[in-house]
Design an enzyme around this catalytic site. Structure first.
Site, short mmCIF file in Angstrom:
data_model
loop_
_atom_site.label_atom_id
_atom_site.label_comp_id
_atom_site.label_asym_id
_atom_site.label_seq_id
_atom_site.Cartn_x
_atom_site.Cartn_y
_atom_site.Cartn_z
N GLU A 32 8.10 63.68 6.63
CA GLU A 32 9.39 63.96 6.06
C GLU A 32 9.01 63.25 4.27
O GLU A 32 8.49 62.03 4.29
CB GLU A 32 10.67 63.19 6.63
CG GLU A 32 11.95 63.48 5.76
CD GLU A 32 12.85 62.40 6.40
OE1 GLU A 32 14.04 62.85 6.75
OE2 GLU A 32 12.68 61.22 6.94
N HIS A 34 9.44 60.95 1.27
CA HIS A 34 9.92 59.76 1.17
C HIS A 34 9.68 59.42 -0.14
O HIS A 34 9.43 58.18 -0.59
CB HIS A 34 9.17 58.47 2.14
CG HIS A 34 9.82 58.69 3.69
ND1 HIS A 34 9.85 59.78 4.22
CD2 HIS A 34 10.66 57.79 4.23
CE1 HIS A 34 10.30 59.34 5.61
NE2 HIS A 34 10.98 58.12 5.29
N ASP A 43 8.09 57.43 8.74
CA ASP A 43 9.17 57.06 9.82
C ASP A 43 8.18 56.90 11.04
O ASP A 43 8.48 56.08 11.98
CB ASP A 43 10.03 58.30 10.17
CG ASP A 43 11.11 58.50 8.99
OD1 ASP A 43 11.00 57.20 8.16
OD2 ASP A 43 11.86 59.21 8.92
N HIS A 118 13.46 57.59 12.76
CA HIS A 118 14.07 58.94 11.96
C HIS A 118 15.68 59.08 12.52
O HIS A 118 15.77 59.41 13.51
CB HIS A 118 13.13 60.16 12.14
CG HIS A 118 13.73 61.16 11.55
ND1 HIS A 118 13.70 61.40 10.14
CD2 HIS A 118 13.89 62.40 12.09
CE1 HIS A 118 14.46 62.45 9.68
NE2 HIS A 118 14.35 63.28 10.65
N GLU A 120 17.92 61.22 12.29
CA GLU A 120 18.30 62.44 12.50
C GLU A 120 17.80 62.59 14.09
O GLU A 120 18.48 63.58 14.75
CB GLU A 120 17.88 63.58 11.79
CG GLU A 120 18.40 63.58 10.33
CD GLU A 120 17.81 62.74 9.40
OE1 GLU A 120 16.97 61.56 9.61
OE2 GLU A 120 17.86 63.09 8.03
N HIS A 174 17.25 55.71 2.88
CA HIS A 174 15.97 56.56 2.90
C HIS A 174 15.04 56.26 1.73
O HIS A 174 15.30 56.50 0.60
CB HIS A 174 16.53 57.94 3.07
CG HIS A 174 15.32 59.08 3.00
ND1 HIS A 174 14.72 59.14 4.17
CD2 HIS A 174 14.86 59.67 2.26
CE1 HIS A 174 13.58 59.85 4.15
NE2 HIS A 174 13.73 60.41 2.76
N GLU A 179 12.70 50.47 3.73
CA GLU A 179 11.31 51.33 4.01
C GLU A 179 10.19 50.86 3.18
O GLU A 179 9.09 50.67 3.50
CB GLU A 179 11.49 52.64 4.02
CG GLU A 179 12.40 53.13 5.40
CD GLU A 179 12.49 54.58 5.66
OE1 GLU A 179 12.54 55.05 6.75
OE2 GLU A 179 12.65 55.48 4.59
ZN ZN Z 1 12.44 57.05 6.79
MN MN Z 2 13.51 59.91 8.08
#
Ligand code: ZN
Ligand code: MN
Length: 256
Positions: A32, A34, A43, A118, A120, A174, A179
């Site tokens: 994904e 970032h 992630d 992650h 989701e 995010h 992170e």
């Molecule tokens: Zn992430």
């Molecule tokens: Mn994620």
């Protein structure tokens, strides 16, 4: 420090550890976007790092991570409109995790921890645990699965001093300060701070629209500022999370 990655153990060594009651950790991530300053695999990398850190503390084993996750959502991951955000259908994710749990159990694992990196993924990992228990519970009543989002082990008392403007909440974190700081600590070669965007914090309505259009998502894909990210914050967050999850594992899988 002894090796904890299952993929690097011989089958005999794996069998010995499982027979001794080792907890097995399954990191689950995503592929994904970032933002411009971090790689697509954050992630999965961070959930694997946490799983390794905890496994070293509790004498566990870390199964090969799942590097894909459920579809990115605008309000917590920037959504599906960015090149590289390559996602699974829910059913695929549920089935994958249920298959892995079944296989781990077949060879004797009884204590399994899903380490989610992650946002989701969470309800689909829950469903995998539910279905695994429905399938295996009668024949293996001692099976116990834990599902956790690793960041929940970092309390507001630790995070607050890192956010002079106030902690925006984990959903908007995010590709942001947490992170980015963890990546600076654990994978500094994969972070380019010269590309840090000035977007955010993103403002979203309280509903989601489909098909996804990326409406409300900052062009960089970053949902709140990563400015102020530091390797030392990353080290503090990582240690706090690993210690917290290790304590939780000790508590949750206590014999009896
Ligand atoms: Zn992430
Ligand atoms: Mn994620």
């Amino acid at each position: 420090m002894s090796e904890v990655l299952m993929s690097r153990l011989s089958w005999q060594e794996y069998a010995r550890r499982i027979a001794a009651g080792a907890v097995v950790f399954l990191p689950v991530g995503a592929l994904e976007q970032h933002g411009p300053h971090l790689p697509l695999g954050v992630d999965a990398m961070l959930s694997t790092d946490v799983a390794v850190g905890v496994a070293q503390r509790v004498g566990g084993v870390v199964a090969a991570p799942l590097n894909y996750g459920y579809k990115s959502q605008a309000r917590c991951g920037g959504g599906q409109c960015f090149p590289g955000t390559t996602s699974l259908d829910a059913q695929t994710l549920i089935s994958f995790v249920q298959d892995v749990i079944r296989e781990l159990v077949r060879h004797g694992a009884r204590n399994i921890v899903l380490v989610d990196g992650h946002y989701e993924n969470q309800w689909f990992l829950t469903e995998a645990c539910e279905l695994a228990w429905r399938e295996l519970g009668a024949s293996t009543p001692e099976l116990r699965c834990m599902r956790t989002e690793y960041w929940d082990f970092c309390g507001i008392d630790v995070l607050d001093p890192m956010f002079p403007g106030g902690f925006p909440g984990f959903a908007l974190e995010h590709a942001a300060l947490i992170e980015t700081s963890m990546m600076l600590h654990l994978h500094p070669d994969l972070v380019d701070l010269s590309l840090l965007p000035d977007d955010g914090p993103a403002e979203f309505p309280v509903y989601d629209m489909f098909p996804q259009t990326g409406h409300g998502v900052p062009p960089s894909g970053v949902l709140s500022s990563a400015r102020g990210a530091k390797a030392e914050y990353g080290a503090t967050i990582f240690e706090t999370v690993c210690n917290g999850l290790a304590a939780a594992v000790g508590e949750a899988f206590k014999a009896g």
